[in-house]
Design an enzyme around this catalytic site. Structure first.
Site, short mmCIF file in Angstrom:
data_model
loop_
_atom_site.label_atom_id
_atom_site.label_comp_id
_atom_site.label_asym_id
_atom_site.label_seq_id
_atom_site.Cartn_x
_atom_site.Cartn_y
_atom_site.Cartn_z
NE ARG A 25 24.92 99.28 36.55
CZ ARG A 25 25.65 98.26 36.98
NH1 ARG A 25 26.78 98.47 37.64
NH2 ARG A 25 25.29 97.01 36.73
CG ASP A 26 28.19 96.63 34.81
OD1 ASP A 26 29.12 97.10 35.47
OD2 ASP A 26 27.87 95.43 34.83
CG HIS A 34 31.37 91.64 33.85
ND1 HIS A 34 31.70 92.96 33.65
CD2 HIS A 34 30.29 91.65 34.66
CE1 HIS A 34 30.85 93.73 34.33
NE2 HIS A 34 29.98 92.96 34.95
CB CYS A 90 32.70 95.93 38.77
SG CYS A 90 32.21 96.41 40.43
CG ASN A 102 28.62 94.44 31.54
OD1 ASN A 102 29.14 95.52 31.80
ND2 ASN A 102 27.93 93.75 32.40
P1 HMG Z 1 29.76 104.14 52.97
O1 HMG Z 1 30.99 104.98 52.78
O2 HMG Z 1 29.82 102.98 53.89
O3 HMG Z 1 28.48 104.98 53.39
O4 HMG Z 1 29.29 103.68 51.53
P2 HMG Z 1 28.25 106.29 54.16
O5 HMG Z 1 26.83 106.24 54.59
O6 HMG Z 1 29.33 106.50 55.20
O7 HMG Z 1 28.39 107.41 53.04
C1 HMG Z 1 29.61 107.87 52.52
C2 HMG Z 1 29.34 109.16 51.79
O8 HMG Z 1 28.52 108.91 50.64
C3 HMG Z 1 28.57 110.17 52.63
O9 HMG Z 1 28.94 111.46 52.17
C4 HMG Z 1 27.13 109.91 52.24
O10 HMG Z 1 26.32 111.04 52.44
C5 HMG Z 1 27.25 109.58 50.78
P3 HMG Z 1 29.70 112.48 53.17
O11 HMG Z 1 28.85 112.61 54.38
O12 HMG Z 1 31.02 111.78 53.47
O13 HMG Z 1 29.85 113.72 52.34
N1 HMG Z 1 26.21 108.68 50.31
C6 HMG Z 1 25.52 108.87 49.17
N2 HMG Z 1 25.54 109.85 48.25
C7 HMG Z 1 24.68 109.75 47.21
N3 HMG Z 1 23.84 108.71 47.06
C8 HMG Z 1 23.79 107.71 47.95
C9 HMG Z 1 24.65 107.78 49.07
N4 HMG Z 1 24.85 106.96 50.14
C10 HMG Z 1 25.81 107.53 50.87
N5 HMG Z 1 22.95 106.70 47.76
C11 HMG Z 1 27.67 102.89 49.93
C12 HMG Z 1 28.18 102.79 51.35
C13 HMG Z 1 26.77 101.70 49.68
C14 HMG Z 1 26.90 104.20 49.78
C15 HMG Z 1 28.89 102.89 48.97
O14 HMG Z 1 29.68 101.77 49.26
C16 HMG Z 1 28.50 102.84 47.53
O15 HMG Z 1 27.91 103.79 47.01
N6 HMG Z 1 28.80 101.74 46.86
C17 HMG Z 1 28.39 101.52 45.46
C18 HMG Z 1 29.51 100.92 44.69
C19 HMG Z 1 29.06 100.71 43.27
O16 HMG Z 1 28.30 101.49 42.71
N7 HMG Z 1 29.56 99.62 42.65
C20 HMG Z 1 29.22 99.31 41.29
C21 HMG Z 1 27.79 98.87 41.11
S1 HMG Z 1 27.52 97.14 41.51
C22 HMG Z 1 28.14 96.32 40.10
O17 HMG Z 1 28.67 96.91 39.21
C23 HMG Z 1 27.89 94.81 39.98
C24 HMG Z 1 26.79 94.49 38.97
O18 HMG Z 1 27.10 94.99 37.69
C25 HMG Z 1 26.62 92.96 38.88
C26 HMG Z 1 27.93 92.20 38.66
O19 HMG Z 1 28.62 92.47 37.66
O20 HMG Z 1 28.24 91.39 39.52
C27 HMG Z 1 25.44 95.10 39.39
MG MG Z 2 28.40 94.00 36.23
#
Ligand code: HMG
Ligand code: MG
Length: 296
Positions: free
Chosen positions: A13-14, A209, A240, A249
């Site tokens: 994933r990450d 990381h 990320c 990581n």
């Molecule tokens: P948004 O644009 O504000 O939300 O995103 P929205 O509701 O307007 O949706 C935008 C579009 O995405 C729409 O599609 C939704 O239907 C669709 P459209 O109508 O335009 O065709 N949508 C989805 N599709 C599939 N699955 C869903 C979903 N939700 C909406 N669940 C949102 C808000 C939270 C969805 C967006 O910002 C997002 O997905 N962010 C995730 C970013 C991400 O994955 N980042 C990496 C993971 S976190 C990380 O790596 C940190 C970690 O490792 C720890 C660390 O290192 O600190 C965990």
């Molecule tokens: Mg991370």
């Protein structure tokens, strides 16, 4: 021999989420199965996030459904209610919600204020408690626990507040992320000093990381505070997409060797040689070679 420490594998994933070229579901499945064969007990292998935001994770359902995990428990990220429903439609053993300790990262990573993110995550956890099959676990991430690429240094009291909130809402484990990999052990210690006042150390994981090469030192600082779970990524894959400068990581094998050298037992007794072949597979999937053994 000291108390066992668990390596929580986040490579599929990450490690992969930031890769620009799409990696096939078959390769993601093969990598996850290789990690399970190595004896890692928990593997995060998918994200049910918006494919517009992270296209690499668009095939989460195929991946989770396609993996034969053996005894490993598979985890996947769910950012909102839609993500939770999609996650629970697969045979996951754990769901992860995620928030950041800062306003800037919250907006960059999830397009919402920190207060809004907390509300959204509380709603997801409440639905999870009502709907998830018995035995499925809930992990909460907090990003930028010492430093934010947008807002700068982070107050330990804020991380402690959010960790307590996630714990109170129903997360059985909270992973503390040095998202951009720049923390110093002293900063990690100050942060943990505050967090362990509010959440038992046994429920905390360190997610480091390794951008600045201090991840192992940060693991050591965390061990001193009683943490016994560390997130790591096979072959050090990762980064990320919303954290400029975030490199991989910390490498699973580095963590394994470091902990063993320090006299810790590794939970699940992963097989070092099988981990190495999983690392070779990871490098092959990404077209990277390192050392003569990869040419074979
Ligand atoms: P948004 O644009 O504000 O939300 O995103 P929205 O509701 O307007 O949706 C935008 C579009 O995405 C729409 O599609 C939704 O239907 C669709 P459209 O109508 O335009 O065709 N949508 C989805 N599709 C599939 N699955 C869903 C979903 N939700 C909406 N669940 C949102 C808000 C939270 C969805 C967006 O910002 C997002 O997905 N962010 C995730 C970013 C991400 O994955 N980042 C990496 C993971 S976190 C990380 O790596 C940190 C970690 O490792 C720890 C660390 O290192 O600190 C965990
Ligand atoms: Mg991370």
């Amino acid at each position: 021999m000291q108390q066992a420490v668990e390596i929580f594998e986040v490579g599929p994933r990450d490690g992969l989420q930031n890769e620009p070229a799409f990696i096939s579901s078959a390769d993601k499945i093969a990598l996850t199965e290789a990690l399970a064969r190595a004896g890692l007990m928990r593997i995060e292998c998918a994200s049910f996030v918006s494919p517009k935001w992270v296209p690499q994770m668009a095939d989460g359902a195929q991946v989770v459904k396609g993996v034969t995990p053996g005894t490993a428990r598979l985890y996947a990220l769910a950012p909102n209610m839609r993500g939770l429903q999609a996650t629970l439609a697969t045979p996951v053993g754990g769901v992860c919600v995620f928030i950041a300790a800062t306003e800037g990262f919250s907006r960059a990573n999830t397009n919402i204020s920190l207060a809004g993110a907390v509300e959204r995550v509380q709603e997801v956890i409440a639905a999870f408690k009502a709907e998830a099959p018995e035995g499925v676990r809930m992990r909460g991430y907090i990003s930028c626990v010492t430093e934010c690429p947008y807002d700068g240094p982070v107050a330990p009291s804020e991380v402690a507040r959010l960790a307590e909130l996630l714990h109170g809402a129903g997360c059985d484990e909270i992973s503390l992320g040095d998202t951009i990999g720049t923390a110093y052990p002293e900063q990690v210690a100050r942060m943990l000093e505050a967090v362990v006042q509010r959440v038992p150390a046994g429920l905390l994981a360190g997610h480091f990381h390794d951008t600045a090469g201090r991840a192992l030192a940060n693991i050591d600082a965390s061990l001193d505070y009683g943490l016994r779970i560390f997130d790591a990524s096979i072959a050090g894959l990762g980064g990320c997409p919303y954290a400029p400068g975030a490199k991989g990581n910390v490498d699973t094998q580095l963590v394994y060797d470091h902990l063993v050298a320090r006299g810790y037992e590794i939970a699940g007794s992963p097989n070092r040689a099988v981990l190495e072949s999983a690392a070779r597979l990871a490098r092959k999937i990404l077209g990277r070679t390192e050392g003569p053994e990869d040419a074979i």
